[in-house]
Structures are given as structure tokens and as C-alpha cells.
Write an enzyme that holds these catalytic residues in place. Structure first.
Site, PDB file in Angstrom:
ATOM      1  N   ASN A 135      -1.039  -2.855  13.335  1.00 50.97           N
ATOM      2  CA  ASN A 135      -2.497  -2.780  13.426  1.00 50.97           C
ATOM      3  C   ASN A 135      -2.990  -1.564  14.211  1.00 50.97           C
ATOM      4  O   ASN A 135      -3.999  -0.959  13.858  1.00 50.97           O
ATOM      5  CB  ASN A 135      -3.053  -4.061  14.061  1.00 50.97           C
ATOM      6  CG  ASN A 135      -2.747  -5.284  13.210  1.00 50.97           C
ATOM      7  OD1 ASN A 135      -2.249  -5.143  12.094  1.00 50.97           O
ATOM      8  ND2 ASN A 135      -3.024  -6.462  13.726  1.00 50.97           N
ATOM      9  N   THR A 187     -41.254  23.481  -6.893  1.00 56.87           N
ATOM     10  CA  THR A 187     -41.342  22.098  -6.417  1.00 56.87           C
ATOM     11  C   THR A 187     -41.665  21.298  -7.669  1.00 56.87           C
ATOM     12  O   THR A 187     -42.366  21.800  -8.557  1.00 56.87           O
ATOM     13  CB  THR A 187     -42.444  21.894  -5.356  1.00 56.87           C
ATOM     14  OG1 THR A 187     -43.720  22.136  -5.967  1.00 56.87           O
ATOM     15  CG2 THR A 187     -42.287  22.829  -4.157  1.00 56.87           C
ATOM     16  N   HIS A 188     -41.135  20.109  -7.767  1.00 57.88           N
ATOM     17  CA  HIS A 188     -41.225  19.297  -8.998  1.00 57.88           C
ATOM     18  C   HIS A 188     -40.670  20.079 -10.194  1.00 57.88           C
ATOM     19  O   HIS A 188     -41.085  19.861 -11.329  1.00 57.88           O
ATOM     20  CB  HIS A 188     -42.666  18.882  -9.308  1.00 57.88           C
ATOM     21  CG  HIS A 188     -43.393  18.284  -8.154  1.00 57.88           C
ATOM     22  ND1 HIS A 188     -43.417  16.939  -7.880  1.00 57.88           N
ATOM     23  CD2 HIS A 188     -44.111  18.878  -7.148  1.00 57.88           C
ATOM     24  CE1 HIS A 188     -44.114  16.712  -6.780  1.00 57.88           C
ATOM     25  NE2 HIS A 188     -44.543  17.879  -6.311  1.00 57.88           N
ATOM     26  N   LYS A 215      -8.327   2.843   2.989  1.00 57.34           N
ATOM     27  CA  LYS A 215      -7.544   4.093   3.055  1.00 57.34           C
ATOM     28  C   LYS A 215      -7.606   4.933   1.776  1.00 57.34           C
ATOM     29  O   LYS A 215      -7.949   6.114   1.847  1.00 57.34           O
ATOM     30  CB  LYS A 215      -6.085   3.777   3.404  1.00 57.34           C
ATOM     31  CG  LYS A 215      -5.857   3.446   4.860  1.00 57.34           C
ATOM     32  CD  LYS A 215      -4.379   3.245   5.158  1.00 57.34           C
ATOM     33  CE  LYS A 215      -3.836   2.071   4.363  1.00 57.34           C
ATOM     34  NZ  LYS A 215      -2.425   1.801   4.637  1.00 57.34           N
ATOM     35  N   GLN A 254      -7.025  -2.459   4.454  1.00 57.52           N
ATOM     36  CA  GLN A 254      -6.087  -1.581   3.748  1.00 57.52           C
ATOM     37  C   GLN A 254      -6.761  -0.864   2.573  1.00 57.52           C
ATOM     38  O   GLN A 254      -6.400   0.252   2.229  1.00 57.52           O
ATOM     39  CB  GLN A 254      -4.925  -2.447   3.244  1.00 57.52           C
ATOM     40  CG  GLN A 254      -3.877  -1.711   2.470  1.00 57.52           C
ATOM     41  CD  GLN A 254      -2.647  -2.587   2.222  1.00 57.52           C
ATOM     42  OE1 GLN A 254      -1.954  -2.959   3.164  1.00 57.52           O
ATOM     43  NE2 GLN A 254      -2.389  -2.929   0.980  1.00 57.52           N
ATOM     44  N   SER A 292     -16.845  25.419 -25.824  1.00 61.92           N
ATOM     45  CA  SER A 292     -16.995  24.217 -26.631  1.00 61.92           C
ATOM     46  C   SER A 292     -15.941  24.250 -27.729  1.00 61.92           C
ATOM     47  O   SER A 292     -15.611  25.308 -28.246  1.00 61.92           O
ATOM     48  CB  SER A 292     -18.401  24.202 -27.246  1.00 61.92           C
ATOM     49  OG  SER A 292     -18.391  23.453 -28.432  1.00 61.92           O
ATOM     50  N   LYS A 334     -20.847  28.745 -27.091  1.00 60.49           N
ATOM     51  CA  LYS A 334     -21.071  28.021 -25.848  1.00 60.49           C
ATOM     52  C   LYS A 334     -20.293  28.567 -24.654  1.00 60.49           C
ATOM     53  O   LYS A 334     -19.154  28.980 -24.753  1.00 60.49           O
ATOM     54  CB  LYS A 334     -20.708  26.534 -26.014  1.00 60.49           C
ATOM     55  CG  LYS A 334     -21.696  25.714 -26.797  1.00 60.49           C
ATOM     56  CD  LYS A 334     -23.104  25.747 -26.277  1.00 60.49           C
ATOM     57  CE  LYS A 334     -23.410  24.760 -25.175  1.00 60.49           C
ATOM     58  NZ  LYS A 334     -23.222  23.374 -25.486  1.00 60.49           N
ATOM     59  N   SER A 392       0.854  -1.203   0.000  1.00 57.38           N
ATOM     60  CA  SER A 392       0.000   0.000   0.000  1.00 57.38           C
ATOM     61  C   SER A 392       0.884   1.244   0.000  1.00 57.38           C
ATOM     62  O   SER A 392       0.426   2.333   0.325  1.00 57.38           O
ATOM     63  CB  SER A 392      -0.914  -0.003   1.227  1.00 57.38           C
ATOM     64  OG  SER A 392      -0.145   0.039   2.417  1.00 57.38           O
ATOM     65  N   GLU A 450     -21.074  20.697 -13.375  1.00 59.32           N
ATOM     66  CA  GLU A 450     -21.368  19.331 -13.822  1.00 59.32           C
ATOM     67  C   GLU A 450     -20.415  18.342 -13.157  1.00 59.32           C
ATOM     68  O   GLU A 450     -20.794  17.222 -12.806  1.00 59.32           O
ATOM     69  CB  GLU A 450     -21.245  19.235 -15.344  1.00 59.32           C
ATOM     70  CG  GLU A 450     -22.344  20.000 -16.062  1.00 59.32           C
ATOM     71  CD  GLU A 450     -22.107  20.078 -17.552  1.00 59.32           C
ATOM     72  OE1 GLU A 450     -23.034  19.776 -18.310  1.00 59.32           O
ATOM     73  OE2 GLU A 450     -20.992  20.450 -17.974  1.00 59.32           O
ATOM     74  N   ASN A 508     -20.150  26.807 -21.028  1.00 60.97           N
ATOM     75  CA  ASN A 508     -20.683  25.624 -20.338  1.00 60.97           C
ATOM     76  C   ASN A 508     -20.351  25.615 -18.843  1.00 60.97           C
ATOM     77  O   ASN A 508     -19.260  26.004 -18.446  1.00 60.97           O
ATOM     78  CB  ASN A 508     -20.111  24.356 -20.974  1.00 60.97           C
ATOM     79  CG  ASN A 508     -20.629  24.134 -22.384  1.00 60.97           C
ATOM     80  OD1 ASN A 508     -21.756  24.516 -22.703  1.00 60.97           O
ATOM     81  ND2 ASN A 508     -19.809  23.547 -23.234  1.00 60.97           N
TER      82      ASN A 508
HETATM   83  N1  ARG Z   1      -0.670  -1.808   5.295  1.00 61.35           N
HETATM   84  C1  ARG Z   1      -1.580  -2.235   6.280  1.00 61.35           C
HETATM   85  C2  ARG Z   1      -2.857  -1.389   6.154  1.00 61.35           C
HETATM   86  O1  ARG Z   1      -2.812  -0.399   5.559  1.00 61.35           O
HETATM   87  C3  ARG Z   1      -1.022  -2.043   7.639  1.00 61.35           C
HETATM   88  C4  ARG Z   1      -1.349  -3.056   8.663  1.00 61.35           C
HETATM   89  C5  ARG Z   1      -0.790  -4.362   8.338  1.00 61.35           C
HETATM   90  N2  ARG Z   1      -0.911  -5.269   9.405  1.00 61.35           N
HETATM   91  C6  ARG Z   1      -0.775  -6.563   9.213  1.00 61.35           C
HETATM   92  N3  ARG Z   1      -0.846  -7.260  10.255  1.00 61.35           N
HETATM   93  N4  ARG Z   1      -0.641  -7.092   8.053  1.00 61.35           N
HETATM   94  O2  ARG Z   1      -3.893  -1.743   6.624  1.00 61.35           O
END
Ligand code: ARG
Length: 500
Positions: free
Chosen positions: A108, A153-154, A323, A320, A275, A281, A20, A288, A283
């Protein structure tokens, strides 16, 4: 990665699949900040020696402040930011010193710590942008308490109103979102660190201390909860969706109001696209795109909650994937609030077009019906019927505006429903119709929160005061964070540079 049970290295394909590191880029700073506080706490709890503490803190300082050190020691082919930073510190200080940094900590609790710290900053940024947008809406409201326009309304003309009423309605709904984000801030601003992998540690760590060093107001008490739960992330996604749905509705209104058919507003050239083919145009592309990005934020909420669904308690790697959704949501929302603020502040408003649409509108019918009740003491249902018949006649005969109707017109209209009344004669009804001008329509509607001038001014004052209070709250929050960061920084500098 420090692998103890599995032998050898992780397969390269597995590593790149698991990693990640790219999405974690924004967590780099928070991760090191968390490590500083953790190491300091380990030292103050007599778990780390002063010498080891100083070496590790120096390593962290180098990573934070010297890009050459970062280039040399941080391996971009890491599993995640936590591993990358720890490995770098171990490379800088050696395994016997740097290897102590992860004592009584797990990725963790570390990952949720980093997310909470970044989310705090995102929440503060979004909250301050929201207040700016509300202030811009309020500026426009102040200037348009007499700008009469139809309300829909509507998407059919419903009643007459004033433009300030419209702007104020979004001041109200956006302040509710500000409040939602503030409540979420309180839930976010607690530290999970010390929960370790899931069940805490036998080392004598001080969870409260590390929390306070990082500016958190408290700890996430239960270690299973601290490492498992992602409720604040789902809540963030959900409030973000609620907020952008407001912006999406404003966008849709503005898109329609800026058509040649409506001509109520026009976007500033700086916020309009052209455009490639049609030279005439102009826009409303940014609007949007807010509409389009609303779908992205909605999708992120569904994706995040779907990841949670079906997981057991305790950390699973699936988490993961939440995120990047969060960061995409926050940057999308921030960009959308900012552009909406610019658009609100720069649109030009065609008060004449709004007035003409109101002056010829049947949206005045309910006001006339209410006057018939007051003057003739008839039931609402009967006055509804009378006005329905008059409007039906007017619209079938070339859309005559109500103020241009004549005695013969009304006589024919009422005959169709056999309406006769001792007080509400044709002449009296005509005089009531003439009395209810667009201006009087607004003036006579006295209920709280309605478009009349006094209520507009009262609502403007109300929002103004609310913004002032919320600005102070936000400043206080920011100040607390700033002080905590400054305090941590000073403590570390003192230890590194002036160890007595
Ligand atoms: N890269 C992991 C995450 O973003 C971190 C935690 C990983 N922990 C593990 N026990 N594999 O969630």
C-alpha cells in the site's frame, strides 16, 4: 503471492482479473529503486544484517541489469509488480534472506511510492516539453509583430490584431500550466514509504532517510493520508486536461485557418495527411487528433475521480484502476505537446491573406467609434449607434469596405438614424474613417497587453525572461534527482562490491 491466511493458490481467473502486472510494466524500475533504498535504510537502521543486505541488493542489481536473471526469476503471471519483484528476490536469495525485504513495508505504501517516482519523471518530461513549445511559439511571435490579422469572437471578425499577439497569448497560458505542474511537482516529491499498510510500523525505520535516498524533499507525514490519498493523481489528470484544452483550441484555430476559405496558414506536408480518394486533399489530421485526444484525457479525469468517489479511507483495490489512466494521460499529453511544437515550428503563414482579410474587415468599427468619441466628444453609445448605421449601410450595399465609402453613402447611412453634429459632420466622419487604417487601428490601441508594437515587444521580453527562469528551476530540479540517484547507486555499489 505469499498467502498466509487463504489456503492454496489464487484461482487463475481471479489472478488474471486482479493482476495489474501489464499496466505496472513501467513501474518495474521505480519499484526496484524503492526497494534498494528501503533495504539500505533497513540496514542503516540495524534492522537488516550487512550480509542479508548485500545479498538482497545483489539480487536487485541482477534483476535491474541482467535480462537473463529477470527472465529466469520474474513470473509474468504475478498479481502486480511489487509481488513479482519480491518473489524474484526471494527465489534468488532464498526466503530467509529475501523474505526480509518487505519488513516494515506494505504494497500500500509501495504502490504510491512507485506512482510518485514515475509521476515525478513524467512531470519533468512534460515540463521540459512545455518550455520547448513555449519557446517555439515565442520564435513565431518575434517574427510576426507586424502581421496584421482579424481577431475573432464568436468566430466573427471582432477587432484587428497582430499574429504575435495570438502566439503570445498561448505563451502566457502555457506558462501557467508549467507553473501548475511545478506546484504539483512539489506535492508529488514527498515520500509515502514507511506508512506501511495504513498505520505505520513498530520497527525502528527511518522514513526521512529513505525519502532522502530517493531524492524526495520530505515525507507524506500522516500514514493514513499517505496510503489513502490520490489527490496528486487527480490533480495531474486535471492539469493535463487544462493543458491539452489549450492545445485543442490552437488545433481548432489552425484547422480553420488552414481551410481554403481562410488561407491564413498552411501545414507543412510532413504534418498533413492525404485522402485515399481525393487527390487534392491535405488534411490536418494531427490537429484533429489532438482534439480527439483531449476527450480521452477528459475521460481519464472523470474516471479517476469517479474511482475515488465512494471509497472509504485506507487502501482499496479500486485504486489500482487509476494507474493506467494516469500513464495513458501522460503519454497522450506528451505526444500532443510534441506534435504541436512541430506544427507551430513548421506552419507557413500567409501574411498577405491575413492582411487582405483585415483591410476589408468591419472589425475596424470599434476603433473608428473610439475616434468619434475623441474628436466629437460624444458618448460611446451614440458613436456605437453611428458606426452601427454606417456598417449596416455598407453591408447591405454589396459589402462595401469602410475605406471605400463616399460622402453620399455616409449621408444616407446617418440620415436613417437622424444623426447630426456640429463637429462630426459627414466630411469629418469620412476623414476619421480614412485615418483608421489597419496599421493605425493597431497603433492607436495603447492599452497594456494590446496588439501595438511596443506592447508586443514588452510581452516578448516578459515571456523570454520567464522561460529563462523556469528553465533554471527545472534544471535544478532535474539535477537534484540525478544527484540522489547517483548517490544511491554509488552507495549500493560500494556495499556490494567493496564491503569493508
Ligand atoms: N496492485 C496494487 C495496486 O496497484 C498494489 C497494492 C495492493 N495492495 C493490497 N493490499 N492488495 O494498487
Amino acid at each position: 503471492m505469499y498467502r498466509s491466511r487463504p489456503s492454496g493458490n489464487l484461482d487463475n481467473r481471479a489472478l488474471s482479473f486482479l493482476s495489474s502486472i501489464t499496466e505496472d510494466a513501467d513501474l518495474f524500475y521505480y519499484d526496484l529503486l524503492g526497494s534498494q533504498a528501503h533495504v539500505l535504510m533497513l540496514y542503516e537502521s540495524d534492522i537488516l544484517s550487512k550480509k542479508d543486505t548485500i545479498e538482497i541488493l545483489k539480487g536487485i542489481d541482477q534483476l535491474l541489469n541482467h535480462s537473463d536473471t529477470l527472465k529466469e526469476y520474474a513470473d509474468p503471471a504475478s498479481e502486480d509488480i511489487h509481488e513479482m519483484n519480491e518473489s524474484a528476490i526471494i527465489k534468488i536469495t532464498g526466503i530467509n534472506v529475501g523474505g526480509k525485504m518487505h519488513t516494515a513495508r506494505s504494497r500500500n505504501d509501495q504502490v504510491v511510492l512507485d506512482i510518485r517516482m514515475k509521476l515525478r519523471d513524467e512531470l519533468n518530461r512534460i515540463s521540459s516539453q512545455l518550455l520547448n513549445l513555449i519557446k517555439s511559439l515565442l520564435v513565431r511571435a518575434r517574427k510576426n509583430t507586424d502581421t496584421i490579422m482579424p481577431m475573432y469572437t464568436h468566430l466573427q471578425q471582432a477587432q484587428l490584431g497582430v499574429l504575435s499577439h495570438y502566439f503570445l497569448s498561448y505563451c502566457f497560458s502555457l506558462t501557467r500550466n508549467f507553473e501548475r505542474f511545478s506546484e504539483l511537482y512539489r506535492r508529488t516529491n514527498i515520500s509515502p514509504l514507511g506508512a506501511c499498510a495504513i498505520g505505520g510500523s513498530s520497527m525502528p525505520i527511518d522514513r526521512e532517510k529513505v525519502a532522502s535516498l530517493l531524492g524526495f524533499s520530505d515525507i507524506v507525514y500522516n500514514s493514513v493520508d499517505a496510503t489513502t490519498s490520490r489527490d496528486i493523481m487527480i490533480e495531474f489528470s486535471s492539469i493535463s486536461l487544462i493543458t491539452i484544452l489549450d492545445l485543442c483550441r490552437i488545433s481548432e484555430d489552425f484547422i480553420i485557418w488552414s481551410t481554403s476559405e481562410f488561407g491564413f496558414i498552411s501545414l507543412d506536408d510532413r504534418f498533413s495527411s492525404s485522402s485515399s480518394a481525393m487527390p487534392q486533399k491535405k488534411n490536418p489530421d494531427p490537429l484533429e487528433l489532438i482534439r480527439g485526444k483531449t476527450a480521452v484525457i477528459e475521460g481519464n479525469l472523470v474516471a479517476a475521480s469517479s474511482i475515488m468517489k465512494g471509497l472509504t479511507s485506507g487502501y482499496s483495490r479500486d485504486l489500482q484502476e487509476i494507474k493506467p489512466l494516469l500513464w495513458k494521460t501522460s503519454t497522450t499529453l506528451e505526444g500532443s505537446i510534441e506534435i504541436m511544437d512541430s506544427i507551430v515550428s513548421t506552419i507557413s503563414i500567409d501574411q498577405n491573406n491575413m492582411y487582405s482579410a483585415s483591410a476589408t474587415s468591419y472589425a475596424i468599427s470599434l476603433d473608428i467609434a473610439e475616434q468619434l468619441i475623441k474628436d466629437g466628444n460624444i458618448s460611446f453609445r451614440l458613436s456605437h449607434k453611428v458606426m452601427g448605421a454606417i456598417v449596416d449601410y455598407a453591408s447591405r450595399n454589396g459589402n462595401i469596405s469602410l475605406s471605400s465609402l463616399t460622402i453620399p453613402d455616409i449621408t444616407v447611412a446617418l440620415k436613417k438614424i437622424n444623426f447630426t453634429h456640429p463637429i462630426l459632420t459627414v466630411e469629418k466622419i469620412l476623414s476619421i474613417i480614412k485615418l483608421i487604417t489597419p496599421e493605425n487601428s493597431i497603433k492607436f490601441r495603447k492599452t497594456k497587453g494590446s496588439p501595438n508594437k511596443d506592447e508586443q515587444i514588452a510581452m516578448i521580453d516578459y515571456i523570454d525572461k520567464m522561460i529563462n527562469d523556469y528553465e533554471k528551476d527545472l534544471e535544478l530540479r532535474l539535477n537534484k534527482l540525478y544527484l540522489a540517484r547517483d548517490h544511491l547507486d554509488k552507495k549500493i555499489k560500494q556495499l556490494i562490491y567493496k564491503p569493508s
